[in-house]
Design an enzyme around this catalytic site. Structure first.
Site, PDB file in Angstrom:
ATOM      1  N   ASP A  51      24.253  39.748  43.827  1.00 41.07           N
ATOM      2  CA  ASP A  51      24.400  40.717  42.743  1.00 41.07           C
ATOM      3  C   ASP A  51      23.040  41.386  42.492  1.00 41.07           C
ATOM      4  OD1 ASP A  51      26.606  40.994  40.160  1.00 41.07           O
ATOM      5  OD2 ASP A  51      24.572  41.766  39.872  1.00 41.07           O
ATOM      6  N   ILE A  52      23.071  42.677  42.263  1.00 41.25           N
ATOM      7  CA  ILE A  52      21.829  43.438  42.071  1.00 41.25           C
ATOM      8  C   ILE A  52      21.137  43.071  40.754  1.00 41.25           C
ATOM      9  CG2 ILE A  52      22.697  45.486  40.832  1.00 41.25           C
ATOM     10  CD1 ILE A  52      21.242  47.186  42.955  1.00 41.25           C
ATOM     11  N   ASN A  99      36.309  39.542  36.615  1.00 46.83           N
ATOM     12  CA  ASN A  99      36.595  40.381  35.449  1.00 46.83           C
ATOM     13  C   ASN A  99      37.667  41.387  35.803  1.00 46.83           C
ATOM     14  OD1 ASN A  99      34.501  39.217  33.825  1.00 46.83           O
ATOM     15  ND2 ASN A  99      33.016  40.370  35.034  1.00 46.83           N
ATOM     16  N   GLY A 121      36.010  43.461  31.000  1.00 45.26           N
ATOM     17  CA  GLY A 121      34.650  43.961  31.220  1.00 45.26           C
ATOM     18  C   GLY A 121      34.358  44.323  32.664  1.00 45.26           C
ATOM     19  N   HIS A 141      36.518  41.728  43.057  1.00 46.54           N
ATOM     20  CA  HIS A 141      35.399  40.874  43.447  1.00 46.54           C
ATOM     21  C   HIS A 141      35.405  39.608  42.633  1.00 46.54           C
ATOM     22  CE1 HIS A 141      34.048  43.697  40.309  1.00 46.54           C
ATOM     23  NE2 HIS A 141      33.279  42.717  39.858  1.00 46.54           N
ATOM     24  N   HIS A 197      32.776  36.722  41.223  1.00 42.45           N
ATOM     25  CA  HIS A 197      31.389  36.317  41.017  1.00 42.45           C
ATOM     26  C   HIS A 197      31.287  34.826  41.321  1.00 42.45           C
ATOM     27  CE1 HIS A 197      30.097  39.880  38.476  1.00 42.45           C
ATOM     28  NE2 HIS A 197      31.414  39.965  38.325  1.00 42.45           N
TER      29      HIS A 197
HETATM   30  P1  5GP Z   1      32.014  43.458  37.022  1.00 47.70           P
HETATM   31  O1  5GP Z   1      31.694  43.636  35.583  1.00 47.70           O
HETATM   32  O2  5GP Z   1      32.741  44.634  37.611  1.00 47.70           O
HETATM   33  O3  5GP Z   1      32.740  42.151  37.263  1.00 47.70           O
HETATM   34  O4  5GP Z   1      30.621  43.261  37.736  1.00 47.70           O
HETATM   35  C1  5GP Z   1      30.082  44.153  38.654  1.00 47.70           C
HETATM   36  C2  5GP Z   1      28.803  43.518  39.158  1.00 47.70           C
HETATM   37  O5  5GP Z   1      28.334  44.313  40.227  1.00 47.70           O
HETATM   38  C3  5GP Z   1      27.676  43.440  38.131  1.00 47.70           C
HETATM   39  O6  5GP Z   1      27.264  42.074  37.996  1.00 47.70           O
HETATM   40  C4  5GP Z   1      26.567  44.325  38.729  1.00 47.70           C
HETATM   41  O7  5GP Z   1      25.267  43.808  38.518  1.00 47.70           O
HETATM   42  C5  5GP Z   1      26.939  44.355  40.201  1.00 47.70           C
HETATM   43  N1  5GP Z   1      26.555  45.589  40.889  1.00 47.70           N
HETATM   44  C6  5GP Z   1      26.770  46.863  40.469  1.00 47.70           C
HETATM   45  N2  5GP Z   1      26.307  47.758  41.363  1.00 47.70           N
HETATM   46  C7  5GP Z   1      25.805  47.019  42.390  1.00 47.70           C
HETATM   47  C8  5GP Z   1      25.186  47.381  43.624  1.00 47.70           C
HETATM   48  O8  5GP Z   1      25.015  48.560  43.972  1.00 47.70           O
HETATM   49  N3  5GP Z   1      24.785  46.357  44.438  1.00 47.70           N
HETATM   50  C9  5GP Z   1      24.963  45.042  44.092  1.00 47.70           C
HETATM   51  N4  5GP Z   1      24.538  44.120  44.959  1.00 47.70           N
HETATM   52  N5  5GP Z   1      25.552  44.675  42.941  1.00 47.70           N
HETATM   53  C10 5GP Z   1      25.958  45.643  42.085  1.00 47.70           C
END
Ligand code: 5GP
Length: 120
Positions: free
Chosen positions: A33-34, A91, A97, A104, A106
């Site tokens: 995760d970034i 999520n 959220g 995906h 986590h």
């Molecule tokens: P969500 O809230 O959709 O479950 O989480 C999306 C996750 O993707 C977040 O934890 C965010 O930090 C991560 N994320 C968003 N853009 C990027 C990206 O360009 N590269 C990576 N590696 N992670 C990302």
């Protein structure tokens, strides 16, 4: 919800956008995760156009569902997370959220992760 082919994870899957990949097979791609929320914070995505868990569990083939689950297992094993424990979380939608509209999971680990859901 219609799948957006240009969401950031679709672009990572197509290798248009770089990511720190930790695992890849025919079913899944996993990368850091970034913006990590734990010492180990991996995202794992299925290879297919699924918006969310709900979409994936309705439409994905049994082969992909099994392959994706096995890929999660492989990532957990590669970081030895089964020894100290970990959390997997997905999520969904606005109450969940969800930010990125490609299904995906986590994978968090590397420290005690606290309560399951922060209290208001
Ligand atoms: P969500 O809230 O959709 O479950 O989480 C999306 C996750 O993707 C977040 O934890 C965010 O930090 C991560 N994320 C968003 N853009 C990027 C990206 O360009 N590269 C990576 N590696 N992670 C990302």
């Amino acid at each position: 919800m219609k799948y957006d082919k240009n969401n950031i994870f679709a672009r990572i899957l197509r290798k248009e956008v770089p990511a720190k990949v930790v695992y890849e097979d025919n079913y899944a791609l996993a990368f850091h995760d970034i913006n990590p929320k734990a010492p180990i914070h991996i995202l794992i995505i299925p290879k297919g156009e699924y918006v969310s868990f709900y979409d994936f569990s309705e439409k994905a083939s049994p082969e992909l569902m099994v392959g994706f689950t096995k890929a999660i297992h492989a990532v957990i094993k590669s970081f030895d997370l089964q020894k100290s424990g970990f959390r997997i979380l997905s999520n969904e939608g606005s109450n969940g959220g969800q930010e990125v509209p490609h299904y995906h999971m986590h994978i968090f680990g590397g420290r005690p992760l606290g309560r399951m859901i922060p209290q208001e």
